[in-house]
Each structure stands twice: as C-alpha cells, then as structure tokens.
Design an enzyme around this catalytic site. Structure first.
Site, PDB file in Angstrom:
ATOM      1  N   ASP A   1      -1.332  -1.594  -3.868  1.00 59.21           N
ATOM      2  CA  ASP A   1      -2.661  -1.686  -3.262  1.00 59.21           C
ATOM      3  C   ASP A   1      -3.184  -0.262  -3.022  1.00 59.21           C
ATOM      4  O   ASP A   1      -2.488   0.569  -2.426  1.00 59.21           O
ATOM      5  CB  ASP A   1      -2.526  -2.454  -1.935  1.00 59.21           C
ATOM      6  CG  ASP A   1      -3.857  -2.860  -1.337  1.00 59.21           C
ATOM      7  OD1 ASP A   1      -4.858  -2.922  -2.075  1.00 59.21           O
ATOM      8  OD2 ASP A   1      -3.878  -3.143  -0.118  1.00 59.21           O
ATOM      9  N   HIS A   2      -4.392   0.025  -3.461  1.00 66.87           N
ATOM     10  CA  HIS A   2      -5.043   1.326  -3.233  1.00 66.87           C
ATOM     11  C   HIS A   2      -4.206   2.547  -3.608  1.00 66.87           C
ATOM     12  O   HIS A   2      -3.941   3.417  -2.755  1.00 66.87           O
ATOM     13  CB  HIS A   2      -5.506   1.469  -1.776  1.00 66.87           C
ATOM     14  CG  HIS A   2      -6.669   0.592  -1.443  1.00 66.87           C
ATOM     15  ND1 HIS A   2      -7.936   0.848  -1.873  1.00 66.87           N
ATOM     16  CD2 HIS A   2      -6.726  -0.572  -0.748  1.00 66.87           C
ATOM     17  CE1 HIS A   2      -8.745  -0.111  -1.455  1.00 66.87           C
ATOM     18  NE2 HIS A   2      -8.038  -0.989  -0.780  1.00 66.87           N
TER      19      HIS A   2
ATOM     20  N   SER B   1       0.850  -1.190   0.000  1.00 70.54           N
ATOM     21  CA  SER B   1       0.000   0.000   0.000  1.00 70.54           C
ATOM     22  C   SER B   1       0.887   1.242   0.000  1.00 70.54           C
ATOM     23  O   SER B   1       2.110   1.150   0.129  1.00 70.54           O
ATOM     24  CB  SER B   1      -0.881  -0.008   1.257  1.00 70.54           C
ATOM     25  OG  SER B   1      -0.045   0.118   2.392  1.00 70.54           O
TER      26      SER B   1
ATOM     27  N   GLU C   1     -11.679   0.210  -8.685  1.00 66.40           N
ATOM     28  CA  GLU C   1     -12.685  -0.063  -7.645  1.00 66.40           C
ATOM     29  C   GLU C   1     -13.923   0.773  -7.900  1.00 66.40           C
ATOM     30  O   GLU C   1     -13.837   1.963  -8.201  1.00 66.40           O
ATOM     31  CB  GLU C   1     -12.127   0.243  -6.244  1.00 66.40           C
ATOM     32  CG  GLU C   1     -13.197   0.101  -5.143  1.00 66.40           C
ATOM     33  CD  GLU C   1     -12.636   0.045  -3.731  1.00 66.40           C
ATOM     34  OE1 GLU C   1     -11.520  -0.465  -3.551  1.00 66.40           O
ATOM     35  OE2 GLU C   1     -13.333   0.514  -2.810  1.00 66.40           O
TER      36      GLU C   1
ATOM     37  N   ASN D   1      -7.856 -10.189  -1.181  1.00 61.17           N
ATOM     38  CA  ASN D   1      -6.884  -9.431  -0.380  1.00 61.17           C
ATOM     39  C   ASN D   1      -6.933  -9.859   1.078  1.00 61.17           C
ATOM     40  O   ASN D   1      -8.008  -9.830   1.701  1.00 61.17           O
ATOM     41  CB  ASN D   1      -7.189  -7.937  -0.468  1.00 61.17           C
ATOM     42  CG  ASN D   1      -6.827  -7.352  -1.822  1.00 61.17           C
ATOM     43  OD1 ASN D   1      -6.509  -8.068  -2.764  1.00 61.17           O
ATOM     44  ND2 ASN D   1      -6.868  -6.033  -1.903  1.00 61.17           N
TER      45      ASN D   1
ATOM     46  N   HIS E   1     -11.800  -7.220  -1.459  1.00 65.76           N
ATOM     47  CA  HIS E   1     -10.927  -6.550  -0.489  1.00 65.76           C
ATOM     48  C   HIS E   1     -11.409  -6.872   0.922  1.00 65.76           C
ATOM     49  O   HIS E   1     -12.511  -7.377   1.109  1.00 65.76           O
ATOM     50  CB  HIS E   1     -10.961  -5.030  -0.712  1.00 65.76           C
ATOM     51  CG  HIS E   1     -10.063  -4.578  -1.822  1.00 65.76           C
ATOM     52  ND1 HIS E   1      -9.026  -3.719  -1.617  1.00 65.76           N
ATOM     53  CD2 HIS E   1     -10.041  -4.911  -3.132  1.00 65.76           C
ATOM     54  CE1 HIS E   1      -8.395  -3.512  -2.765  1.00 65.76           C
ATOM     55  NE2 HIS E   1      -8.999  -4.217  -3.697  1.00 65.76           N
TER      56      HIS E   1
ATOM     57  N   HIS F   1     -11.896  -2.899   5.693  1.00 70.82           N
ATOM     58  CA  HIS F   1     -10.491  -3.124   6.016  1.00 70.82           C
ATOM     59  C   HIS F   1     -10.331  -3.223   7.539  1.00 70.82           C
ATOM     60  O   HIS F   1     -11.171  -2.730   8.281  1.00 70.82           O
ATOM     61  CB  HIS F   1      -9.634  -1.984   5.459  1.00 70.82           C
ATOM     62  CG  HIS F   1      -9.634  -1.932   3.954  1.00 70.82           C
ATOM     63  ND1 HIS F   1     -10.134  -0.880   3.237  1.00 70.82           N
ATOM     64  CD2 HIS F   1      -9.205  -2.837   3.043  1.00 70.82           C
ATOM     65  CE1 HIS F   1      -9.995  -1.121   1.938  1.00 70.82           C
ATOM     66  NE2 HIS F   1      -9.443  -2.299   1.784  1.00 70.82           N
TER      67      HIS F   1
ATOM     68  N   SER G   1     -10.714  -9.124   3.031  1.00 65.02           N
ATOM     69  CA  SER G   1     -11.224 -10.494   3.094  1.00 65.02           C
ATOM     70  C   SER G   1     -10.411 -11.417   3.989  1.00 65.02           C
ATOM     71  O   SER G   1     -10.296 -12.604   3.737  1.00 65.02           O
ATOM     72  CB  SER G   1     -11.351 -11.067   1.677  1.00 65.02           C
ATOM     73  OG  SER G   1     -12.403 -10.396   1.013  1.00 65.02           O
TER      74      SER G   1
ATOM     75  N   ASP H   1      -4.751  -9.228   4.687  1.00 60.35           N
ATOM     76  CA  ASP H   1      -3.691  -8.557   5.426  1.00 60.35           C
ATOM     77  C   ASP H   1      -3.838  -8.816   6.923  1.00 60.35           C
ATOM     78  O   ASP H   1      -2.928  -9.320   7.588  1.00 60.35           O
ATOM     79  CB  ASP H   1      -3.730  -7.043   5.124  1.00 60.35           C
ATOM     80  CG  ASP H   1      -2.548  -6.285   5.714  1.00 60.35           C
ATOM     81  OD1 ASP H   1      -1.665  -6.915   6.318  1.00 60.35           O
ATOM     82  OD2 ASP H   1      -2.509  -5.046   5.580  1.00 60.35           O
TER      83      ASP H   1
HETATM   84 ZN   LIG Z   1      -8.472  -2.783   0.019  1.00 62.50          ZN
END
Ligand SMILES: [Zn+2]
Length: 341
Positions: free
Chosen positions: A83-84, A50, A142, A266, A223, A189, A225, A268
C-alpha cells in the site's frame, strides 16, 4: 495455493461486477481476522501492508505470516499488496520480498507529503510497471492526492484540493500501463474524513462516474473508504475512549462506485476501531485480566466481523472458488504478449 496476482482478482471482479476489499495489516491477529472472514464468506482476499506496517513488523515477519495464510487457507485466492509505495526502490524491495502486487504512489514525492508533478508520477510509475510486469506482479498507480492524517501518508493535505482530473487519468493510464488506478474524489485517510454525512459537495461520486466513463476498462481503486460506523465509535467512547464525532464513506456510495468500475476498496480505520473497541471493553470490564490473549482474541473476532461484513457488502462473498490461480510466470507472459501484440 501460492499468493496470486491482484490483476487476476480484479479482472475476475470486473467480470462478476463486484468489488474486493483491501485490508491493512501489521501483525498476525489482523491477518488471521481477514483469512477467517474470507473463509466464512468464501471470498478472495487482498491483504495489504504499508511502509509503516513493513517497518513495524520488519516485513519478513509479515511475509512469512502470509505464507502461513496460504498454507492454512488453500481455498482462498490471496494477494499480498504493498500500500502506498513512496518510491521505485520501495516497490522493488516489496517485489523482491514476494509481494504479488504493489502500489507506486507517485502522486506525492518520496517524502509522502509533497504533491508531485504529472511527469514525475508517470516516470516513476512507468519504471515500476516495467519491473513488476516482467515478473507477473500487479501495479496500482494514483493520480490526484487524497486527504491525509497528521502523521500518515499525504499528511495535512486537504481532501478537495487535489481531485483527480479525468483527462490526466486517461493520459496517465495510457502512458504507464498500470493495472489499477487510485483516484482522489474527496476521501481522506484516517478516522476523520467528513465532519457530517458526506454530500455530493464533499464526496465527488460524479467525478468517479466521469473517470469510469472515460476509462471503462481500468480497475478503479477507492482509498480512505472506511465507513467509520457510529456503533464502532460508540464502543470506544463507552469504554473510556475520546473519539470526536466523525463520518466515513457510506456503504451505499461504495456500492455505487462498484457499479461504476471500482474493483478495490481500501479499508483500514474500521478494523482499527473494531479492535481498539474490543480491547477497551475487556480492559474496562475485567481490569484483573493480564493475559494478552484475553483481549487480543476479542479484538481479532471484532475485526473478523467487520471484514466479513465488508466482503458481503462489496459483493466478493461467494467468489473464492470461481477460478484457478494463474501463476505469476503466466501473468508475466501475458503482459509480454500484450506489449508485443
Ligand atoms: Zn491510501
């Protein structure tokens, strides 16, 4: 093999009807954990960073660690994904650095907090697609906004207030030419996604099915997830942590998604929980230890275990050797031919 485009990995995943986990990194141990898990399970790998990760590590460190990964794990097709990305400039700087895939998240304004207009999203994403595809680089867009953690991307947004509209999704893909599409179906998130096991009221899998029905050839991305398993929460709390009870996205819902067009998932938080739990355990049980390796090694092992498990659950295990990498130059040519066809 060199870093490969994400488009190729996702196309292969679509053919093989499996999903590919995308795991976030900030440092060497996390990259090593993913690559070891990929080797053990013979999986292709998506490593993602990110903006926060890029600034934490000064992203040249990350990039060169990824080059080391491709040297040490030549049998693993590996993607380095942004990412993003919050702006066209952020995406372009990642492309210049050597990322082989970028996410342009134009669902939010460049502040990463304010939901944008459809027109802004299309314009910014389209601009990134043009630059990226001319170099064979993949683009994820997105549409709709995820729920957010306090200080992170999409901070403070409610998970259900900006769900992806299927009509807009169709129009967005048509107007931008993105390779992959992140959709908002009620996930968030961070660790605190759901206050109890999600139901159809809070996790809108029916929305995902509808989008896939309308866009059968678009690679969908889930995302936020992480599954946030209770075992990982318990280890942290057992060794002095103070996590509040929380629920993530159940593996069986992700697997339903994979049967319906989801190709990138995704994850994290699960890795963060695993590493922190392992470190807390060492600190608790061996307070006399002071060599950072005494806790970083168990932390790395704990993350590897979670990643290997997800790779198996998503179905990507065993597929690392299925295909030879397509060069970015060749990918660029294919995009060019597709545009002029
Ligand atoms: Zn995300």
């Amino acid at each position: 093999m060199p870093l490969v485009s994400m488009r190729q990995l996702l196309d292969e995943a679509a053919q093989g009807a499996y999903g590919v986990g995308a795991f976030n990194v900030n440092n060497m141990e996390q990259i090593q954990a993913i690559m070891e898990a990929a080797r053990e399970t013979k999986s292709p790998a998506i490593v993602q960073a990110s903006r926060g990760a890029r600034s934490y590590s000064q992203d040249r460190f990350l990039y060169h660690l990824m080059l080391a990964a491709t040297e040490l794990y030549p049998e693993i097709p590996t993607v380095l994904h942004l990412d993003h990305g919050n702006s066209v400039e952020t995406c372009k700087s990642a492309i210049a650095m050597g990322f082989t895939s970028v996410m342009m998240d134009g669902s939010l304004m460049p502040d990463g907090k304010t939901p944008s207009t459809f027109e802004y999203n299309v314009k910014a994403t389209r601009e990134v697609v043009e630059t990226a595809h001319s170099k064979g680089i993949t683009v994820e867009g997105e549409i709709g906004c995820l729920g957010g953690i306090e200080d992170g991307h999409g901070a403070g947004l409610d998970a259900l207030s900006h769900l992806t509209d299927p009509d807009q999704a169709v129009e967005f893909v048509r107007q931008t030419g993105v390779d992959a599409l992140a959709i908002a179906i009620g996930t968030s998130h961070g660790a605190y996604k759901f206050t109890k096991k999600p139901t159809g009221e809070t996790l809108k899998m029916d929305r995902l099915l509808e989008i896939h029905r309308r866009l059968p050839n678009t690679h969908l991305v889930m995302h936020g997830s992480s599954s946030v398993p209770k075992e990982l929460q318990d280890i942290i709390n057992q060794y002095g942590g103070k996590l509040k009870p929380t629920w993530g996205v159940p593996i069986e819902e992700i697997q339903l998604g994979i049967k319906n067009g989801v190709r990138k998932i995704n994850v994290d938080t699960d890795n963060r929980l695993a590493m922190t739990g392992a470190i807390r355990k060492v600190f608790w049980e061996k307070p006399e230890e002071f060599d950072p390796r005494s806790y970083l090694k168990p932390a790395r092992d704990a993350m590897k275990k979670v990643v290997a498990q997800r790779m198996t659950q998503f179905g990507q295990a065993g597929h690392a050797g299925d295909y030879a990498p397509i060069s970015l130059e060749e990918m660029a040519k294919r995009y060019q031919q597709h545009l002029t066809a």
